[in-house]
Design a protein around this motif. Structure first.
Motif, mmCIF file in Angstrom:
data_model
loop_
_atom_site.group_PDB
_atom_site.id
_atom_site.type_symbol
_atom_site.label_atom_id
_atom_site.label_comp_id
_atom_site.label_asym_id
_atom_site.label_seq_id
_atom_site.Cartn_x
_atom_site.Cartn_y
_atom_site.Cartn_z
ATOM 1 N N ALA A 50 0.839 -1.200 0.000
ATOM 2 C CA ALA A 50 0.000 0.000 0.000
ATOM 3 C C ALA A 50 0.872 1.247 0.000
ATOM 4 O O ALA A 50 2.050 1.212 0.366
ATOM 5 N N PHE A 51 0.255 2.368 -0.371
ATOM 6 C CA PHE A 51 0.972 3.633 -0.529
ATOM 7 C C PHE A 51 1.488 4.213 0.772
ATOM 8 O O PHE A 51 2.426 5.010 0.791
ATOM 9 N N LYS A 52 0.893 3.834 1.892
ATOM 10 C CA LYS A 52 1.199 4.470 3.173
ATOM 11 C C LYS A 52 2.675 4.357 3.568
ATOM 12 O O LYS A 52 3.184 5.182 4.326
ATOM 13 N N ILE A 53 3.359 3.340 3.083
ATOM 14 C CA ILE A 53 4.754 3.116 3.457
ATOM 15 C C ILE A 53 5.605 4.354 3.212
ATOM 16 O O ILE A 53 6.540 4.642 3.962
ATOM 17 N N ARG A 54 5.277 5.100 2.175
ATOM 18 C CA ARG A 54 6.084 6.263 1.799
ATOM 19 C C ARG A 54 6.068 7.324 2.899
ATOM 20 O O ARG A 54 7.102 7.913 3.236
ATOM 21 N N GLY A 55 4.884 7.570 3.457
ATOM 22 C CA GLY A 55 4.780 8.553 4.522
ATOM 23 C C GLY A 55 5.490 8.128 5.788
ATOM 24 O O GLY A 55 6.114 8.945 6.472
ATOM 25 N N GLY A 56 5.410 6.829 6.109
ATOM 26 C CA GLY A 56 6.118 6.338 7.281
ATOM 27 C C GLY A 56 7.617 6.551 7.163
ATOM 28 O O GLY A 56 8.287 6.940 8.130
ATOM 29 N N LEU A 57 8.151 6.321 5.981
ATOM 30 C CA LEU A 57 9.593 6.470 5.778
ATOM 31 C C LEU A 57 10.051 7.904 5.996
ATOM 32 O O LEU A 57 11.053 8.153 6.677
ATOM 33 N N HIS A 149 -0.332 13.971 8.764
ATOM 34 C CA HIS A 149 0.727 14.878 9.213
ATOM 35 C C HIS A 149 1.479 15.347 7.974
ATOM 36 O O HIS A 149 1.568 14.627 6.964
ATOM 37 N N ARG A 150 2.039 16.529 8.056
ATOM 38 C CA ARG A 150 2.761 17.088 6.914
ATOM 39 C C ARG A 150 3.874 16.151 6.437
ATOM 40 O O ARG A 150 4.083 15.988 5.229
ATOM 41 N N GLU A 151 4.590 15.525 7.371
ATOM 42 C CA GLU A 151 5.687 14.643 6.975
ATOM 43 C C GLU A 151 5.182 13.362 6.306
ATOM 44 O O GLU A 151 5.850 12.805 5.437
ATOM 45 N N LEU A 152 4.010 12.892 6.719
ATOM 46 C CA LEU A 152 3.413 11.740 6.041
ATOM 47 C C LEU A 152 3.032 12.117 4.611
ATOM 48 O O LEU A 152 3.290 11.369 3.661
ATOM 49 N N VAL A 153 2.426 13.273 4.452
ATOM 50 C CA VAL A 153 2.020 13.727 3.121
ATOM 51 C C VAL A 153 3.229 13.921 2.217
ATOM 52 O O VAL A 153 3.203 13.590 1.025
ATOM 53 N N ARG A 154 4.315 14.447 2.783
ATOM 54 C CA ARG A 154 5.525 14.662 1.973
ATOM 55 C C ARG A 154 6.016 13.347 1.370
ATOM 56 O O ARG A 154 6.399 13.288 0.195
ATOM 57 N N GLY A 155 5.979 12.275 2.162
ATOM 58 C CA GLY A 155 6.391 10.986 1.628
ATOM 59 C C GLY A 155 5.417 10.445 0.609
ATOM 60 O O GLY A 155 5.810 9.961 -0.464
ATOM 61 N N VAL A 156 4.122 10.538 0.907
ATOM 62 C CA VAL A 156 3.103 10.027 -0.012
ATOM 63 C C VAL A 156 3.147 10.757 -1.348
ATOM 64 O O VAL A 156 2.877 10.158 -2.407
ATOM 65 N N SER A 157 3.512 12.015 -1.337
ATOM 66 C CA SER A 157 3.563 12.782 -2.591
ATOM 67 C C SER A 157 4.494 12.157 -3.607
ATOM 68 O O SER A 157 4.302 12.326 -4.827
ATOM 69 N N PHE A 185 -4.776 11.981 -0.979
ATOM 70 C CA PHE A 185 -5.243 13.109 -1.793
ATOM 71 C C PHE A 185 -4.307 14.298 -1.638
ATOM 72 O O PHE A 185 -3.946 14.952 -2.624
ATOM 73 N N ALA A 186 -3.900 14.603 -0.408
ATOM 74 C CA ALA A 186 -2.996 15.734 -0.187
ATOM 75 C C ALA A 186 -1.665 15.517 -0.900
ATOM 76 O O ALA A 186 -1.075 16.459 -1.438
ATOM 77 N N GLY A 187 -1.188 14.265 -0.887
ATOM 78 C CA GLY A 187 0.048 13.958 -1.602
ATOM 79 C C GLY A 187 -0.095 14.158 -3.099
ATOM 80 O O GLY A 187 0.824 14.658 -3.762
ATOM 81 N N ALA A 188 -1.241 13.773 -3.653
ATOM 82 C CA ALA A 188 -1.479 13.970 -5.086
ATOM 83 C C ALA A 188 -1.523 15.452 -5.428
ATOM 84 O O ALA A 188 -0.988 15.881 -6.461
ATOM 85 N N ALA A 189 -2.145 16.243 -4.571
ATOM 86 C CA ALA A 189 -2.210 17.685 -4.808
ATOM 87 C C ALA A 189 -0.823 18.314 -4.754
ATOM 88 O O ALA A 189 -0.476 19.178 -5.577
ATOM 89 N N ALA A 190 -0.001 17.888 -3.790
ATOM 90 C CA ALA A 190 1.360 18.411 -3.693
ATOM 91 C C ALA A 190 2.180 18.034 -4.915
ATOM 92 O O ALA A 190 2.964 18.844 -5.434
ATOM 93 N N ALA A 191 2.010 16.811 -5.391
ATOM 94 C CA ALA A 191 2.752 16.359 -6.570
ATOM 95 C C ALA A 191 2.302 17.101 -7.819
ATOM 96 O O ALA A 191 3.123 17.434 -8.687
#
Length: 321
Positions: A50-57, A149-157, A185-191
């Motif tokens: 799943a995509f969530k791994i990116r935000g955790g990292l 969290h902002r840092e989670l979104v940064r990774g998901v982006s 969704f926030a990650g997609a918007a940032a990207a």
């Protein structure tokens, strides 16, 4: 929610040190079915499915730098966020406690335990589990990892930076993104902002958990019951204010899909691409199928955000039960 180019590039380095970019494929049968060019972003192909791994990292990379004294973390989840936290915290040698509601996915629970997570069951839904995690964090002086969290979104982006960069010559007219608590969704918007494309973003929520759709229409936070039986990753009853701000600003629309529509999308993904999708992972396609006349002849993107569905549930879906 905005990020500098340096912040996005740093997130890419952090994520790609742990996993390669995931693919985006244009599946002929899907395109034929929808009467459009359809690209699927395969976040079901990450190490935790799943995509969530990116935000955790990215969250834990920042935590290790800014709060190196933290040795034990806690969070709440229905599964994919917990696997992300477990995967990333294990890389940093941290102990992890995750609170899940009673009746949570057995296979997601097993996957979290395999990552060294201590699992606590509490409450009947995600909100109750999250509230209990807050109590335990306070009682035991643990660092609580939020679900948004902002840092989670940064990774998901980084998932959507990969997607838009791969299609930079012919960016999609629209991208359908499932909404649970909103980091995807926030990650997609940032990207989208980072890559400078004009693709419309349509959020997809469960028709049995409509908090974000109701809030989008009311232009303010609205709570709603979460009763979905299939799309557990979208079972949100209380919007996150920061997430809602992004959705209000960036979404072209927020639409709902029923469990029956999600089940049909899971079957379509398996028959047309031979990929397994969990309920939330198929929601974007369910939304695209619902809106196919609007986008006929256009280029559509769907986020296959995860494939972590219990075997017996998936067998029932494939069998039409």
């Amino acid at each position: 929610m905005r990020f500098t180019r340096e912040e996005i590039e740093a997130a890419q380095r952090t994520v790609h040190a742990a996993m390669p970019p995931t693919p985006q494929y244009r599946w002929p049968l899907l395109s034929q079915r929808l009467g459009a060019t359809v690209w699927a972003k395969h976040e079901n192909h990450t190490p935790v499915g799943a995509f969530k791994i990116r935000g955790g990292l990215t969250y834990f990379e920042t935590l290790a730098r800014e709060q190196p004294q933290v040795r034990h973390v806690i969070s709440a989840t229905r599964g994919n966020h917990g696997q992300s936290v477990g995967f990333a915290s294990q890389r940093h040698g941290l102990a992890t406690t995750i609170v899940v509601p009673h009746g949570n996915s057995r296979e997601k629970n097993a996957a979290m335990r395999a990552l060294g997570v201590t699992l606590v069951e509490h409450g009947d839904d995600f909100q109750a589990a999250a509230e209990h995690a807050a109590v335990l964090a306070e009682r035991d002086a643990l660092h609580r990892v939020p679900s948004f969290h902002r840092e989670l979104v940064r990774g998901v982006s980084t998932a959507y930076v990969e997607f838009f960069s791969a299609l930079k010559d012919t960016p999609p007219d629209v991208l359908f993104v499932p909404i649970g608590l909103g980091s995807g969704f926030a990650g997609a918007a940032a990207a989208r902002a980072h890559c400078g494309v004009s693709t419309k973003l349509i959020g997809v929520v469960s028709a049995h958990a409509t908090a974000y759709r109701d809030s989008f229409r009311a232009r303010r936070a609205v709570e709603s019951p979460a009763t979905t039986l299939l799309a557990d990753g979208m079972a949100c009853r209380t919007p996150v204010p920061e997430s809602l701000d992004v959705i209000l600003r960036e979404a072209d629309d927020v639409i709902t899909v029923t469990d029956d529509e999600v089940a049909q999308a899971m079957r379509v993904l398996f028959s047309d691409t031979h990929n397994v999708a969990e309920g939330a992972g198929a929601a974007a396609l369910a939304g695209a199928l619902q809106q196919q006349e609007r986008w006929r002849g256009k280029t559509m993107g769907i986020a296959l955000s995860g494939g972590n569905v219990d075997a017996d549930m998936f067998a029932g879906v494939l069998g039409g039960r």
